[in-house]
Scaffold this active site. Structure first.
Site, mmCIF file in Angstrom:
data_model
loop_
_atom_site.group_PDB
_atom_site.id
_atom_site.type_symbol
_atom_site.label_atom_id
_atom_site.label_comp_id
_atom_site.label_asym_id
_atom_site.label_seq_id
_atom_site.Cartn_x
_atom_site.Cartn_y
_atom_site.Cartn_z
ATOM 1 N N SER B 151 0.841 -1.198 0.000
ATOM 2 C CA SER B 151 0.000 0.000 0.000
ATOM 3 C C SER B 151 0.882 1.257 0.000
ATOM 4 C CB SER B 151 -0.926 -0.049 1.211
ATOM 5 O OG SER B 151 -1.971 0.856 1.076
ATOM 6 N N ASP B 321 -8.536 -6.611 -4.711
ATOM 7 C CA ASP B 321 -8.164 -5.279 -4.215
ATOM 8 C C ASP B 321 -8.717 -4.226 -5.172
ATOM 9 O OD1 ASP B 321 -6.927 -2.946 -3.369
ATOM 10 O OD2 ASP B 321 -4.921 -3.820 -3.253
ATOM 11 N N HIS B 354 -7.838 -5.323 -0.364
ATOM 12 C CA HIS B 354 -6.553 -4.649 -0.211
ATOM 13 C C HIS B 354 -5.789 -5.146 1.020
ATOM 14 C CE1 HIS B 354 -3.604 -1.497 -0.547
ATOM 15 N NE2 HIS B 354 -3.909 -1.007 0.621
#
Lengths: 213, 383
Positions: B151, B321, B354
């Site tokens: 991320s 995601d 995610h």
């Protein structure tokens, strides 16, 4: 790796000089790039469309991209590799001519292997039964096969001539990957060779455009 | 930070008296980088792996959190015998610049004796990476064996590789992108507006009021948390299941209150978050993510950012995601192809969204371990 490598991959590995930069398109379990990296000190990388294979191969520490021959070669720069390999995949791509062009754009040389649709068993079955041939090489029914662009050894020679590729080496091999003795006679190879293996080089523009004397 | 919490934890840190010149043009007079290390640095200083944490993570990647007591945030990835094996590698994790776990950030005192609050200068992912570089040099390391992160951590990985290509042998950007999308900026903005709307925010100067904008920050966290999960994961975990309460048991309907399990879960996420995170840090760091656009730093051409890079990359995405979808990772991988970089690219099949990079994903762990082991062979690291 302990696993034995397919014989045709071994033949390909022997065609690649040590230290070369190699891209193997459709590298499946990465056997060829592993061999080239370990025994020849090559900078060998792969592209594979099957994500499960990609996962397994990257998890073995080999550099593999998820991608496919039809759409991902355009993202590489010119002459990024010394050799670009496409084994037993040409007949399954959407645009074989374009894939070959891309291979010889991003690589100095291309090594291509494909199953020969000119083999006598294929010819005989179509002639005799009137149905799409099914052999050990062409093993799936016409409606299930991923092989949408079959070609013969002769077809391939003609495409190379049309596209201006020099055939530096070629040989016919049987299903087990052993060399067939038809090296000198392409028409016999086209009849008796189950698979074909070609090494191509783009004739450099300077030579192609050389004025006729 | 909430008052009354055991805030006076001493975070291990390095202090740089020469400060840091930020992308915005402001010179930070002093820079503090809080960090933790695990494992041992080898004699050649060649086995160091920098872990970059995500938006709300911190440097406590390999030990229980000193504030919350919770297990390490990347427990299944970092540790002895884990993919990032602390028996083999020297693992470094820093608290990002702008954070609230000991690195220089908005809750610090500035030279005039007040706290920065909203006056803290805007920072970028590149500023965070420059601060990390100073720490890495401080630890005596010239070249990192690997930089790994998911991320926002993945953004830092890409920034590291682009800014210091000769100091990163291998890079693993996970569930990330080379820029923050309009949709992601939009979600961040909802979160920030929730913080601003909380009367306890007090223009960012809440440190001496005895109150914190917990309600606003909680809402920000709730919105963000939805984006970390997939629809399948939410359905699987909660579906339309109701809370166990008297009114509902008797067949009644209520407008408000504890009704659906998913609501209760999000509220819990919000309320636990505000106890460990500073609202101004949240504003600063979300903004840094929004500003991130690696191609823009290179004339709009992402491959240029990696031209001639010697770094080996492993780009990893997750099929469910939608915050950093696979297409973004594929775009990074293709840009690396254009730069003729050595790149592996895998999408891990999962329904966890995610957040999958933080969860039990055996394929991710196998890929990480295998990729690092392969790179270690090429780097000549002894096994």
């Amino acid at each position: 790796m302990a696993k034995k490598m397919r014989l045709d991959l071994r033949l390909i590995a022997e065609m690649v000089p040590p230290g070369a930069r190699v891209l193997d398109i459709g590298c499946s379990d990465g056997a060829l790039i592993d061999e080239l990296t370990r025994t020849r000190g090559c900078d060998a990388r792969g592209i594979e469309i099957d994500m499960a294979e990609v996962t397994r191969t990257v998890a073995r520490g080999l550099p593999v991209m998820h991608g496919d021959a039809d759409s991902d070669l355009e993202h590489y720069p010119d002459r990024a590799f010394d050799y670009v390999v496409l084994s037993r995949t040409l007949q399954a791509v959407e645009r074989p001519r374009e894939v070959l062009r891309q291979m010889l754009r991003i690589g100095e040389r291309a090594i291509v292997s494909f199953p020969n649709f000119g083999h006598w068993q294929v010819r005989w079955q179509l002639l005799w039964s009137g149905r799409m041939p099914m052999t050990s090489v062409w093993a799936r029914p016409w409606h299930e096969t991923p092989n949408i662009h079959p070609c013969t050894i002769r077809d391939f020679f003609m495409l190379c001539a049309e596209e201006g590729y020099a055939v530096e080496r070629w040989l016919a091999i049987d299903e087990g990957g052993r060399k067939s003795p038809w090296r000198r006679f392409s028409s016999l190879a086209n009849l008796f060779g189950e698979q074909a293996l070609f090494q191509l080089r783009r004739i450099s523009p300077a030579i192609a455009k050389a004025p006729k004397a | 930070m909430d008052q009354g919490e055991p805030q006076e934890i001493r975070h291990q840190s390095a202090r740089f008296a020469d400060g840091l010149m930020l992308d915005c043009g402001v010179q930070l007079p002093e820079l503090v980088v809080a960090y933790r290390t695990y494992g041992a640095l080898n004699a050649a200083c060649s086995n160091a792996i920098l872990i970059c944490h995500a938006l709300t993570g911190d440097q406590y990647v390999g030990e229980n959190h000193p504030l919350t007591g919770k297990p390490p945030w990347w427990d299944q990835v970092v540790g002895p015998g884990r993919p990032v094996d602390t028996d083999r590698y020297f693992v470094i994790c820093t608290n990002v610049l702008g954070g609230c776990m000991g690195s220089t950030g908005p809750s610090d005192l500035r030279p005039d004796g007040r706290r920065w609050g909203m006056d803290f200068p805007p920072i970028t992912i590149r500023d965070m990476v420059r601060a990390q570089k100073k720490l890495v040099e401080f630890l005596g390391i010239d070249r990192l064996f690997a930089v790994v992160g998911g991320s926002m951590g993945g953004m830092q990985v890409l920034q590291w590789a682009a800014t210091y290509p000769d100091h990163v042998f291998a890079a693993v950007p996970i569930a990330t992108a080379a820029y923050h999308s309009a949709q992601n900026i939009a979600f961040n903005e909802v979160g920030r507006q929730a913080v601003f709307a909380d009367p306890d925010f007090n223009g960012g100067q809440y440190y001496d009021t005895g109150r914190t904008p917990a309600a606003g920050l909680g809402v920000a966290r709730m919105v963000a948390h939805i984006t970390y999960l997939s629809e399948e994961a939410l359905n699987r975990k909660f579906g339309r299941r109701l809370q166990d309460n008297d009114l509902l048991r008797q067949g009644g309907l209520a407008l408000f209150g504890d009704i659906f399990q998913v609501e209760s879960y999000l509220q819990h996420q919000g309320s636990t978050f505000v106890r460990r995170f500073d609202a101004n840090s949240y504003l600063t760091i979300t903004r840094a993510m929004d500003y991130f656009d690696l191609a823009a730093e290179h004339g709009g051409d992402l491959p240029t950012a990696f031209a001639g890079t010697p770094t080996r990359f492993c780009v990893i995405s997750f099929s469910s995601d939608w915050l950093f979808p696979t297409a973004e990772s594929r775009a990074v991988a293709r840009a690396l192809n254009r730069a003729a970089a050595n790149v592996s690219f895998v999408e891990v099949e999962t329904d966890k969204g995610h957040d999958a990079f933080l969860l039990d994903e055996p394929d991710l762990h196998r890929i990480l371990a295998g990729f690092l082991a392969g790179c270690a062979r090429h780097a000549g690291l002894a096994t």
